[in-house]
Scaffold this motif. Structure first.
Motif, PDB file in Angstrom:
ATOM      1  N   ARG A 143       0.877  -0.826  -0.252  1.00  0.00           N
ATOM      2  CA  ARG A 143      -0.195  -0.505   0.217  1.00  0.00           C
ATOM      3  C   ARG A 143       1.211   1.234   0.318  1.00  0.00           C
ATOM      4  NH1 ARG A 143      -2.513  -3.747  -1.527  1.00  0.00           N
ATOM      5  NH2 ARG A 143      -4.633  -4.071  -0.659  1.00  0.00           N
ATOM      6  N   VAL A 144       0.961   2.009  -1.116  1.00  0.00           N
ATOM      7  CA  VAL A 144       1.888   3.068  -1.454  1.00  0.00           C
ATOM      8  C   VAL A 144       0.770   4.714  -0.918  1.00  0.00           C
ATOM      9  CG1 VAL A 144       3.373   3.938  -2.743  1.00  0.00           C
ATOM     10  CG2 VAL A 144       2.447   1.168  -3.498  1.00  0.00           C
ATOM     11  N   LEU A 145       1.500   4.944  -0.135  1.00  0.00           N
ATOM     12  CA  LEU A 145       0.807   6.464   0.606  1.00  0.00           C
ATOM     13  C   LEU A 145       1.628   7.246  -0.843  1.00  0.00           C
ATOM     14  CD1 LEU A 145      -0.484   9.108   1.809  1.00  0.00           C
ATOM     15  CD2 LEU A 145       1.748   9.017   3.184  1.00  0.00           C
ATOM     16  N   VAL A 146       0.647   8.799  -2.142  1.00  0.00           N
ATOM     17  CA  VAL A 146       1.549   9.605  -2.735  1.00  0.00           C
ATOM     18  C   VAL A 146       1.498  10.565  -2.051  1.00  0.00           C
ATOM     19  CG1 VAL A 146       1.568  10.728  -4.504  1.00  0.00           C
ATOM     20  CG2 VAL A 146       1.605   7.917  -4.750  1.00  0.00           C
ATOM     21  N   ALA A 147       2.083  11.344  -1.553  1.00  0.00           N
ATOM     22  CA  ALA A 147       2.167  12.725  -1.202  1.00  0.00           C
ATOM     23  C   ALA A 147       2.708  13.729  -2.467  1.00  0.00           C
ATOM     24  CB  ALA A 147       2.408  12.598  -0.123  1.00  0.00           C
ATOM     25  N   CYS A 148       2.545  14.614  -2.755  1.00  0.00           N
ATOM     26  CA  CYS A 148       2.390  15.965  -2.625  1.00  0.00           C
ATOM     27  C   CYS A 148       2.553  17.019  -2.929  1.00  0.00           C
ATOM     28  CB  CYS A 148       2.250  16.145  -4.560  1.00  0.00           C
ATOM     29  SG  CYS A 148       2.128  14.440  -5.394  1.00  0.00           S
ATOM     30  N   ALA A 149       3.592  18.362  -2.594  1.00  0.00           N
ATOM     31  CA  ALA A 149       3.406  19.018  -1.604  1.00  0.00           C
ATOM     32  C   ALA A 149       4.103  20.385  -2.064  1.00  0.00           C
ATOM     33  CB  ALA A 149       2.827  19.349   0.481  1.00  0.00           C
ATOM     34  N   GLU A 150       3.338  21.787  -2.176  1.00  0.00           N
ATOM     35  CA  GLU A 150       4.372  22.336  -3.247  1.00  0.00           C
ATOM     36  C   GLU A 150       3.996  23.859  -2.215  1.00  0.00           C
ATOM     37  OE1 GLU A 150       6.307  21.576  -4.304  1.00  0.00           O
ATOM     38  OE2 GLU A 150       5.717  20.113  -5.758  1.00  0.00           O
ATOM     39  N   ILE A 151       4.979  24.495  -2.040  1.00  0.00           N
ATOM     40  CA  ILE A 151       5.229  26.074  -0.583  1.00  0.00           C
ATOM     41  C   ILE A 151       5.373  27.399  -2.092  1.00  0.00           C
ATOM     42  CG2 ILE A 151       5.569  26.742   1.500  1.00  0.00           C
ATOM     43  CD1 ILE A 151       4.452  25.356   3.410  1.00  0.00           C
ATOM     44  N   THR A 152       5.077  27.800  -2.464  1.00  0.00           N
ATOM     45  CA  THR A 152       5.687  28.741  -3.393  1.00  0.00           C
ATOM     46  C   THR A 152       6.778  29.614  -2.524  1.00  0.00           C
ATOM     47  OG1 THR A 152       3.871  30.022  -2.918  1.00  0.00           O
ATOM     48  CG2 THR A 152       4.109  29.055  -4.966  1.00  0.00           C
ATOM     49  N   LEU A 153       7.147  29.823  -1.212  1.00  0.00           N
ATOM     50  CA  LEU A 153       8.119  30.603  -0.771  1.00  0.00           C
ATOM     51  C   LEU A 153       9.260  30.394  -1.357  1.00  0.00           C
ATOM     52  CD1 LEU A 153       7.949  31.184   3.658  1.00  0.00           C
ATOM     53  CD2 LEU A 153       9.732  30.886   2.156  1.00  0.00           C
ATOM     54  N   VAL A 154       9.910  29.404  -1.307  1.00  0.00           N
ATOM     55  CA  VAL A 154      10.739  29.001  -2.103  1.00  0.00           C
ATOM     56  C   VAL A 154      11.237  30.096  -3.806  1.00  0.00           C
ATOM     57  CG1 VAL A 154      11.708  26.628  -1.231  1.00  0.00           C
ATOM     58  CG2 VAL A 154      10.662  27.364  -3.776  1.00  0.00           C
ATOM     59  N   CYS A 155      10.073  30.406  -4.164  1.00  0.00           N
ATOM     60  CA  CYS A 155      10.389  30.937  -5.439  1.00  0.00           C
ATOM     61  C   CYS A 155       9.865  32.338  -5.530  1.00  0.00           C
ATOM     62  CB  CYS A 155       9.960  30.578  -6.556  1.00  0.00           C
ATOM     63  SG  CYS A 155       8.332  29.705  -5.948  1.00  0.00           S
ATOM     64  N   PHE A 156       9.059  33.236  -4.599  1.00  0.00           N
ATOM     65  CA  PHE A 156       8.391  34.111  -4.920  1.00  0.00           C
ATOM     66  C   PHE A 156       9.454  35.631  -4.254  1.00  0.00           C
ATOM     67  CE2 PHE A 156       6.880  37.925  -2.158  1.00  0.00           C
ATOM     68  CZ  PHE A 156       6.109  38.238  -2.277  1.00  0.00           C
ATOM     69  N   GLY A 157       9.031  35.964  -4.637  1.00  0.00           N
ATOM     70  CA  GLY A 157       9.999  37.868  -5.290  1.00  0.00           C
ATOM     71  C   GLY A 157       8.941  38.710  -5.965  1.00  0.00           C
ATOM     72  N   GLY A 158      10.255  39.948  -5.302  1.00  0.00           N
ATOM     73  CA  GLY A 158       9.325  40.704  -6.425  1.00  0.00           C
ATOM     74  C   GLY A 158       9.724  41.279  -7.309  1.00  0.00           C
ATOM     75  N   PRO A 159       9.341  41.828  -7.816  1.00  0.00           N
ATOM     76  CA  PRO A 159       8.900  42.352  -9.493  1.00  0.00           C
ATOM     77  C   PRO A 159      10.814  42.339 -10.347  1.00  0.00           C
ATOM     78  CG  PRO A 159       8.166  44.718  -8.735  1.00  0.00           C
ATOM     79  CD  PRO A 159       8.241  43.348  -7.818  1.00  0.00           C
ATOM     80  N   ASP A 160      11.990  42.987  -9.754  1.00  0.00           N
ATOM     81  CA  ASP A 160      13.202  42.914  -9.873  1.00  0.00           C
ATOM     82  C   ASP A 160      13.433  41.797 -10.905  1.00  0.00           C
ATOM     83  OD1 ASP A 160      12.575  42.785  -7.352  1.00  0.00           O
ATOM     84  OD2 ASP A 160      14.723  43.439  -7.378  1.00  0.00           O
ATOM     85  N   GLY A 161      12.756  40.416 -10.182  1.00  0.00           N
ATOM     86  CA  GLY A 161      13.594  39.261 -10.446  1.00  0.00           C
ATOM     87  C   GLY A 161      12.650  38.411 -11.757  1.00  0.00           C
ATOM     88  N   GLY A 162      11.406  39.582 -11.791  1.00  0.00           N
ATOM     89  CA  GLY A 162      11.264  38.887 -13.023  1.00  0.00           C
ATOM     90  C   GLY A 162       9.724  37.954 -12.717  1.00  0.00           C
ATOM     91  N   ASN A 163      10.536  37.149 -14.189  1.00  0.00           N
ATOM     92  CA  ASN A 163       9.172  35.571 -13.377  1.00  0.00           C
ATOM     93  C   ASN A 163       7.839  35.871 -12.973  1.00  0.00           C
ATOM     94  OD1 ASN A 163       8.599  33.281 -12.585  1.00  0.00           O
ATOM     95  ND2 ASN A 163       9.121  32.864 -10.749  1.00  0.00           N
ATOM     96  N   LEU A 164       6.539  37.472 -13.651  1.00  0.00           N
ATOM     97  CA  LEU A 164       5.931  37.878 -13.222  1.00  0.00           C
ATOM     98  C   LEU A 164       4.888  36.920 -13.845  1.00  0.00           C
ATOM     99  CD1 LEU A 164       5.750  40.928 -13.492  1.00  0.00           C
ATOM    100  CD2 LEU A 164       6.193  40.374 -11.078  1.00  0.00           C
ATOM    101  N   VAL A 165       4.698  35.414 -14.761  1.00  0.00           N
ATOM    102  CA  VAL A 165       3.855  34.986 -15.204  1.00  0.00           C
ATOM    103  C   VAL A 165       3.919  33.658 -13.925  1.00  0.00           C
ATOM    104  CG1 VAL A 165       3.545  33.230 -16.722  1.00  0.00           C
ATOM    105  CG2 VAL A 165       4.135  35.234 -17.731  1.00  0.00           C
TER     106      VAL A 165
END
Ligand SMILES: CC(C)(COP(=O)(O)OP(=O)(O)OC[C@H]1O[C@@H](n2cnc3c(N)ncnc32)[C@H](O)[C@@H]1OP(=O)(O)O)[C@@H](O)C(=O)NCCC(=O)NCCSC(=O)/C=C/c1ccc(O)cc1
Length: 353
Positions: A143-165
C-alpha cells in the motif's frame, strides 16, 4: 503590494478577474507578517535562500501531513499498514529529507520504504502516481502513500526578479492518494481509479522551455511563452502511445487490454480527462487539438480557478474533483501532467463500475 507601476500594470492585466489566467483564488503559506519580518524575500539582491529553506523544511511535510491524514482516513485502514511512501516536492530541500519528516509525523512504520522526487516540478504528481503503480504491482499486498506538497515561498519575489507570469500562476497546496493492487482488505475503500498504463515522454530539444534556477536569493522559474503551443503540438502523440500500451509502432495494433478510443469519430470525447491545469492557454490548446467537448476539462478548469497551479500537487486535486463527479464519468479516461523537459506524463485510467 509592493510592485512598481510597470510591473503592476502587467500583473493586473494578467490577473484581472482571472480572465487571462483562469484563476480566481490561490492559497499561500506566506503571510504579510512573514513578509514584514523578512524583507529579503522580495529583494532580489539579498541572500535569502537559507531563510526560505528554513521556513519550508518543516512547513512542507506538515502541509503534506494534512492531505495524507485525510487520504488515510478515506482509505479506511491504519497508517501502520502503509508499506511505501512516494513524496514529490520542489519546495523543501535538506537531509533527512521531507519524506522522512512526513513518515514521522504520520507515525508510519520504521520499515516503510521511502522515495522522494524533487524538482520534477509540475509533472511530479503524475510521476509519483506512475511510480506508486509500479511499486504496488511488483510488491504483493503493498500500500503506497503518494504525497505531493508545494509551498511557493522558495520562489516568491518582487518584480525586479522577473518571473511575473510564475507569480500570477503558482499557488501552495498538497494532495495525497493511497495506491494498492489487491488483495483487498476488510474496511478498505474500494478502488476509485485504476491506473492501467503510464508513459513518460520528453519532447526533444525543449530543455530551454521550462526550468528552475537556484541562487542565493531563492529560486527563479523560467516559463517560455511557447510552452502552451509545445504541449498542444505533442499531446496527441503521447496519448496515442499510452493507449497503445507504450508500443512505439504507429499502427494501432497493440495494447490488447486497453480500450481503443482511437477508432471512430468521437474518440477522445469518449474518455474522462484529468489534465494538469498548467495554465489556461494549455487547457485551451488541448481542447482545440483533441476537439474536446466543452465540459471535458471541467475538473481541470475548476481546480485552476479555485487553487491556481500548485505544481505537482495539482493533478491530485483534479483527480479528487473527478472522484466527486464519478457517477457521471465514462469508464475510461486519460491523465496528463507536464513539466520541465518538456516532459509529458500520460496515464490511461479506468473508473471501475
Ligand atoms: C496567463 C498567461 C500568462 C497570459 O494569457 P494569454 O492568453 O497568453 O494572454 P496574452 O496573449 O494576452 O498575453 C498577456 C501578456 O503575457 C505575456 N506572456 C504570456 N506568456 C508569457 C510567458 N511565458 N513569459 C512572459 N510573458 C508571457 C504576453 O507576451 C503578453 O504580454 P503583453 O503583450 O506585454 O501584455 C498565459 O499565457 C499562461 O498561463 N502562461 C503560462 C503557461 C505555462 O507555461 N504554464 C506552466 C506549465 S508547466 C508547469 O505547470 C510547471 C512548471 C514548473 C517548472 C519547474 C518547477 O520546479 C515547478 C513547476
Amino acid at each position: 503590494m509592493f510592485f512598481p507601476a510597470t510591473a503592476n500594470n502587467f500583473f493586473t492585466n494578467l490577473c484581472f478577474a482571472g480572465e487571462k489566467t483562469g484563476i480566481d483564488k490561490r492559497h499561500f503559506h506566506l503571510t504579510e507578517e512573514t513578509l514584514v519580518a523578512h524583507p529579503e524575500l522580495y529583494d532580489h539582491d539579498a541572500q535569502s535562500l537559507d531563510n526560505r529553506l528554513a521556513m519550508t523544511v518543516d512547513a512542507v511535510p506538515k502541509l503534506a501531513q494534512c492531505a495524507a491524514a485525510k487520504a488515510i482516513a478515506d482509505w479506511g485502514r491504519p497508517a501502520s499498514e502503509i508499506t511505501h511512501l512516494v513524496f514529490s516536492t520542489y519546495s523543501a530541500w535538506g537531509a533527512p529529507s521531507a519524506d522522512l519528516r512526513l513518515a514521522t509525523l504520520l507515525g508510519l512504520r520504521p520499515t516503510v520504504s521511502r522515495t522522494i522526487l524533487s524538482l520534477h516540478g509540475c509533472y511530479g504528481g503524475g510521476r509519483a502516481l506512475g511510480l506508486a503503480r509500479e511499486l504496488a504491482e511488483n510488491n504483493r499486498g503493498a500500500r503506497v502513500l503518494v504525497a505531493c506538497a508545494e509551498i511557493t515561498l522558495v520562489c516568491f519575489g518582487g518584480p525586479d526578479g522577473g518571473n511575473l507570469v510564475g507569480h500570477a500562476l503558482f499557488g501552495d497546496g498538497a494532495g495525497a492518494v493511497i495506491v494498492g493492487a489487491g488483495p483487498f482488505r476488510d474496511g478498505e475503500q474500494s478502488p476509485i481509479f485504476e491506473m492501467v498504463h503510464a508513459t513518460q515522454t520528453t519532447v526533444p530539444k525543449t530543455e530551454h522551455a521550462l526550468g528552475m534556477q537556484v541562487s542565493g536569493s531563492g529560486v527563479d522559474f523560467h516559463l517560455a511563452i511557447q510552452v502552451p503551443t509545445l504541449i498542444g503540438q505533442n499531446v496527441e502523440r503521447c496519448l496515442l502511445h499510452a493507449f497503445r500500451g507504450g508500443d512505439d509502432d504507429d499502427n494501432d495494433d497493440g495494447g490488447a487490454h486497453l480500450p481503443s478510443p482511437l477508432s471512430g469519430n468521437g474518440k477522445w470525447n469518449d474518455l474522462f480527462w484529468a489534465v494538469h491545469p498548467g495554465g489556461r492557454p494549455i487547457l485551451d490548446n488541448i481542447d482545440k487539438v483533441l476537439k474536446l467537448e466543452p465540459e471535458k476539462l471541467a475538473a481541470s478548469r475548476h481546480v485552476l480557478r479555485e487553487y491556481g497551479n500548485m505544481s505537482g500537487a495539482t493533478i491530485v486535486f483534479v483527480l479528487d474533483e473527478l472522484r466527486r463527479r464519478r457517477s457521471l464519468l465514462p469508464e475510461w479516461g486519460a491523465m496528463l501532467a507536464f513539466g520541465p523537459g518538456v516532459t509529458i506524463e500520460t496515464m490511461v485510467l479506468r473508473c471501475p463500475r
